[in-house]
Scaffold this motif. Sequence first.
Motif, short mmCIF file in Angstrom:
data_model
loop_
_atom_site.label_atom_id
_atom_site.label_comp_id
_atom_site.label_asym_id
_atom_site.label_seq_id
_atom_site.Cartn_x
_atom_site.Cartn_y
_atom_site.Cartn_z
N GLN A 72 100.78 19.17 -11.78
CA GLN A 72 102.06 19.55 -11.24
C GLN A 72 102.08 20.33 -9.94
O GLN A 72 102.68 19.88 -8.96
N VAL A 73 101.48 21.50 -9.84
CA VAL A 73 101.74 22.36 -8.70
C VAL A 73 100.51 22.50 -7.80
O VAL A 73 99.43 22.84 -8.27
N ALA A 74 100.69 22.23 -6.52
CA ALA A 74 99.67 22.51 -5.51
C ALA A 74 100.00 23.86 -4.88
O ALA A 74 101.17 24.27 -4.86
N PRO A 75 99.00 24.59 -4.38
CA PRO A 75 99.24 25.97 -3.91
C PRO A 75 100.39 26.11 -2.92
O PRO A 75 101.18 27.06 -3.01
N ASP A 76 100.50 25.21 -1.96
CA ASP A 76 101.53 25.37 -0.94
C ASP A 76 102.95 25.18 -1.47
O ASP A 76 103.92 25.44 -0.77
N MET A 77 103.09 24.71 -2.71
CA MET A 77 104.41 24.56 -3.30
C MET A 77 104.98 25.89 -3.77
O MET A 77 106.18 26.01 -4.02
N LEU A 78 104.12 26.90 -3.91
CA LEU A 78 104.56 28.18 -4.47
C LEU A 78 105.27 29.02 -3.41
O LEU A 78 104.71 29.94 -2.84
N GLN A 79 106.53 28.68 -3.18
CA GLN A 79 107.36 29.37 -2.21
C GLN A 79 108.62 29.90 -2.91
O GLN A 79 109.14 29.26 -3.83
N PRO A 80 109.13 31.05 -2.48
CA PRO A 80 110.32 31.63 -3.13
C PRO A 80 111.52 30.68 -3.15
O PRO A 80 112.28 30.65 -4.11
N ASP A 81 111.70 29.90 -2.08
CA ASP A 81 112.84 29.00 -2.02
C ASP A 81 112.74 27.88 -3.06
O ASP A 81 113.76 27.36 -3.53
N PHE A 82 111.52 27.51 -3.41
CA PHE A 82 111.32 26.45 -4.40
C PHE A 82 111.54 26.98 -5.82
O PHE A 82 112.02 26.25 -6.67
N PHE A 83 111.14 28.21 -6.07
CA PHE A 83 111.18 28.77 -7.42
C PHE A 83 111.85 30.14 -7.43
O PHE A 83 111.22 31.15 -7.73
N PRO A 84 113.16 30.21 -7.13
CA PRO A 84 113.83 31.50 -7.09
C PRO A 84 113.87 32.22 -8.44
O PRO A 84 113.95 33.44 -8.50
N ASP A 85 113.77 31.43 -9.53
CA ASP A 85 113.83 32.03 -10.86
C ASP A 85 112.49 32.59 -11.31
O ASP A 85 112.39 33.15 -12.39
N VAL A 95 102.63 35.60 -4.40
CA VAL A 95 101.71 34.47 -4.21
C VAL A 95 101.88 33.88 -2.82
O VAL A 95 100.90 33.64 -2.10
N SER A 96 103.13 33.65 -2.41
CA SER A 96 103.39 33.02 -1.12
C SER A 96 102.93 33.89 0.04
O SER A 96 102.51 33.39 1.09
N GLU A 97 102.99 35.21 -0.14
CA GLU A 97 102.56 36.12 0.92
C GLU A 97 101.04 36.17 1.06
O GLU A 97 100.52 36.66 2.05
N ASN A 98 100.32 35.66 0.05
CA ASN A 98 98.86 35.71 0.07
C ASN A 98 98.24 34.33 0.04
O ASN A 98 97.14 34.14 -0.48
N LEU A 99 98.95 33.35 0.61
CA LEU A 99 98.42 31.99 0.60
C LEU A 99 97.11 31.87 1.36
O LEU A 99 96.28 31.01 1.06
N ASP A 100 96.89 32.75 2.35
CA ASP A 100 95.62 32.70 3.08
C ASP A 100 94.45 33.01 2.15
O ASP A 100 93.35 32.47 2.29
N VAL A 101 94.70 33.90 1.16
CA VAL A 101 93.67 34.22 0.16
C VAL A 101 93.40 33.00 -0.71
O VAL A 101 92.25 32.64 -0.98
N TRP A 102 94.49 32.34 -1.14
CA TRP A 102 94.32 31.16 -1.97
C TRP A 102 93.61 30.06 -1.19
O TRP A 102 92.81 29.30 -1.75
N ARG A 103 93.88 29.96 0.10
CA ARG A 103 93.24 28.93 0.90
C ARG A 103 91.73 29.13 0.97
O ARG A 103 90.96 28.18 1.01
N ARG A 104 91.32 30.40 1.00
CA ARG A 104 89.88 30.68 1.04
C ARG A 104 89.24 30.46 -0.33
O ARG A 104 88.06 30.13 -0.43
N ALA A 105 90.03 30.64 -1.39
CA ALA A 105 89.51 30.52 -2.74
C ALA A 105 89.50 29.08 -3.24
O ALA A 105 88.69 28.71 -4.10
N ILE A 106 90.41 28.27 -2.69
CA ILE A 106 90.56 26.89 -3.15
C ILE A 106 90.03 25.95 -2.09
O ILE A 106 90.34 26.11 -0.91
N PRO A 107 89.24 24.95 -2.46
CA PRO A 107 88.73 24.00 -1.46
C PRO A 107 89.85 23.38 -0.65
O PRO A 107 90.90 23.05 -1.19
#
Length: 245
Positions: free
Chosen positions: A137-150, A158-170
Amino acid sequence: MSIYRDAKYADVAPAEKLRLFNEVKADFRWHHVLYGCYECGICTASCPSARFYDFSPRVFAQIMAREDIDSFYELLNDVMWSCSQCFSCTRCPRHNSPGGIITIMREVAVNNGLDSAKEALKAYSRIIYKVMSTGTQVAPDMLQPDFFPDWGPDVKRVSENLDVWRRAIPPDTLHTTELAWDVSDKTRLQLYMIFKLTGNLEMIENIDEGIYMILEEVMESLMDEKDLDIDDFENILEGEEEAEH
């Protein structure tokens, strides 16, 4: 008259409200989710959504038991989408299930293509596409406040630290899950057929015709590759099993 002072749907014809109300009551599950409300408030006290939203499971039991179609229509279009569907409310001593009531109401809203349902579920179109086309279902870049306000503050962190996820995920898995989890064609076809045979594809079409057409095209292309017939579910399964052996 609606119990809500800021009622938005006073101009909707009573006959339409009654039609949708009766559609909820006609569901085979109806007599198992509402038996009468003690107004004890246990359902609301146990509800996680009630802590963060102007939301009360008890209101659903009360309004539906009173057959208040004006207030029902307000719930149908706005309030019910705050429910997290955790069913903590089923601890009701009267054995009501406000979560069950909301499940039926949501299906009615979707099946009737209500604009409020389309708006509430808009963010999930891409998730549906990912599930159906890749099996996850979810790829990292999908985790944005506008997509999931609830999702509250967590998705913002998560969205503010996507650079961290980018380094952690291939990098290859950043925008898609296909390489992260190799799902077999058989699994994708089975999932598609489950959605099709249970009527879920029709519900998707009512909410987002665009994503429905994309799914149909993706799956028809896959079945053409496998020389499979969309109308013969058993042959699809048997054909995939023979291919595995």
